[in-house]
Design an enzyme around this catalytic site. Structure first.
Site, PDB file in Angstrom:
ATOM      1  NE  ARG A  22      -4.225  -1.549   0.064  1.00  0.00           N
ATOM      2  CZ  ARG A  22      -4.297  -2.732  -0.514  1.00  0.00           C
ATOM      3  NH1 ARG A  22      -3.226  -3.204  -1.153  1.00  0.00           N
ATOM      4  NH2 ARG A  22      -5.405  -3.455  -0.477  1.00  0.00           N
ATOM      5  CD  GLU A  69      -4.095   2.048  -5.226  1.00  0.00           C
ATOM      6  OE1 GLU A  69      -4.733   1.090  -5.668  1.00  0.00           O
ATOM      7  OE2 GLU A  69      -2.872   2.020  -5.004  1.00  0.00           O
ATOM      8  CG  HIS A  82      -3.588  -1.963  -6.591  1.00  0.00           C
ATOM      9  ND1 HIS A  82      -3.929  -1.239  -5.475  1.00  0.00           N
ATOM     10  CD2 HIS A  82      -3.366  -3.233  -6.155  1.00  0.00           C
ATOM     11  CE1 HIS A  82      -3.924  -2.024  -4.414  1.00  0.00           C
ATOM     12  NE2 HIS A  82      -3.582  -3.245  -4.800  1.00  0.00           N
TER      13      HIS A  82
END
Length: 319
Positions: free
Chosen positions: A239, A268, A291
């Site tokens: 993260r 994000e 991601h």
């Protein structure tokens, strides 16, 4: 005959069939575009949410409108975009993949992407590719790091860290790791256990594989970047908030950090306000992917079926 229970599915369109088939009859799968404008108006009618996208934050004000909601199941290990405290206050379970070893252990896409980012940073792939696209051909501008004989440091030595250690060992690297929560009985034989400070001071490349929590937020901050070996590579597919943004930018701007490869950004998917993203627009030592670590159709189908089964079993137990 009772009405079908509305289930909100947030994920790739390719996964709708797996979810619908797994749930079976008795459920109506709603699959809007994964944007707040399409998702939030549906919350008042749904009884469960299966989230495989992490694109739409679900905060308390949003969840308060979901008056029929009984369960949220995610096809992800992390769920920091969902207000777990608001759910707990209403006794609504939040079921993630965290700790679900029976389904996670053989899923390797996130580890494979992490290794790809490490190799790309070690060989200046982003800059070299742009160089060739500009019609140039000067290899002396891109001296690569020889991985064989170097040291990889793993912050978090669970499933993904374990796979990273396997890859590194195959490349002839020494692997050291820090994970205060992994018991000795589960410690991978390919990783030398050490403390965080020693890891940062000795590793030529560091890869982060921990869940985001109050304890890990800002885990790699100014002190840790100062300890980091000059010229090291940092990989983060966990993260964005695990790395202190100010300290990370300073390390990149001063070339104390030779490269940063990441699959995650704080805030994000609204990335254009991210200073890391802004920095990457003019600097090639920062490589960002959107991601995609766990996003492989084969793996996605497995975790979607698992999450859908948990929803189906939950409501079966309630009847």
């Amino acid at each position: 005959m009772s009405a079908a229970l509305p289930i909100l599915y947030l994920g790739p369109a390719s996964g709708i069939a797996a979810v619908t088939t797994t749930l079976g009859s008795g459920y109506q799968v709603l699959s809007p575009a994964t944007i707040p404008e399409a998702v939030l108006p549906l919350l008042p009618q749904v009884h469960a949410i299966l989230d495989a996208s992490m694109k739409v934050p679900l905060r308390q004000a949003d969840l308060d409108t979901a008056t029929h909601l009984k369960l949220i199941a995610t096809a992800t290990t992390g769920a920091d975009h969902i207000d777990s405290k608001a759910l707990a206050a209403r006794n609504i379970p939040l079921l993630t993949l965290k700790g679900q070893k029976q389904v996670l252990n053989e899923l390797t896409p996130a580890a494979e992407l992490s290794w790809m980012l490490l190799m790309a940073c070690a060989r200046h792939l982003r800059a070299a590719n742009r160089h060739v696209e500009a019609g140039l051909w000067d290899r002396e501008q891109f001296p690569g790091m020889l991985l064989k004989g170097r040291t990889l440091g793993l912050i978090g030595c669970g499933r993904i860290g374990g796979w990273m250690a396997r890859y590194a060992t195959a490349f002839g690297m020494r692997v050291i790791g820090h994970d205060p929560y992994l018991p000795e009985s589960e410690w991978p034989a390919t990783i030398e256990r050490t403390d965080l400070d020693t890891l940062l001071q000795n590793a030529h490349a560091v890869s982060i594989h921990v869940h985001l929590s109050d304890e890990t937020r800002g885990l790699v901050g100014p002190r840790e970047f100062a300890l980091l070996r000059p010229g090291a590579i940092l990989i983060n597919t966990s993260r964005g908030a695990i790395c202190d943004e100010d300290a990370l930018l300073q390390a990149l701007e001063t070339n104390h950090l030779a490269g940063y490869g990441t699959d995650v950004l704080e805030g994000e998917p609204a990335i254009q306000t991210s200073r890391i993203w802004q920095y990457a627009q003019t600097h090639d030592n920062c490589l960002i992917t959107p991601h995609i670590g766990g996003f492989s159709p084969d793996a996605v189908d497995i975790v979607l079926k698992f999450a859908a089964t948990r929803i189906r079993d939950f409501f079966a137990s309630q009847s």
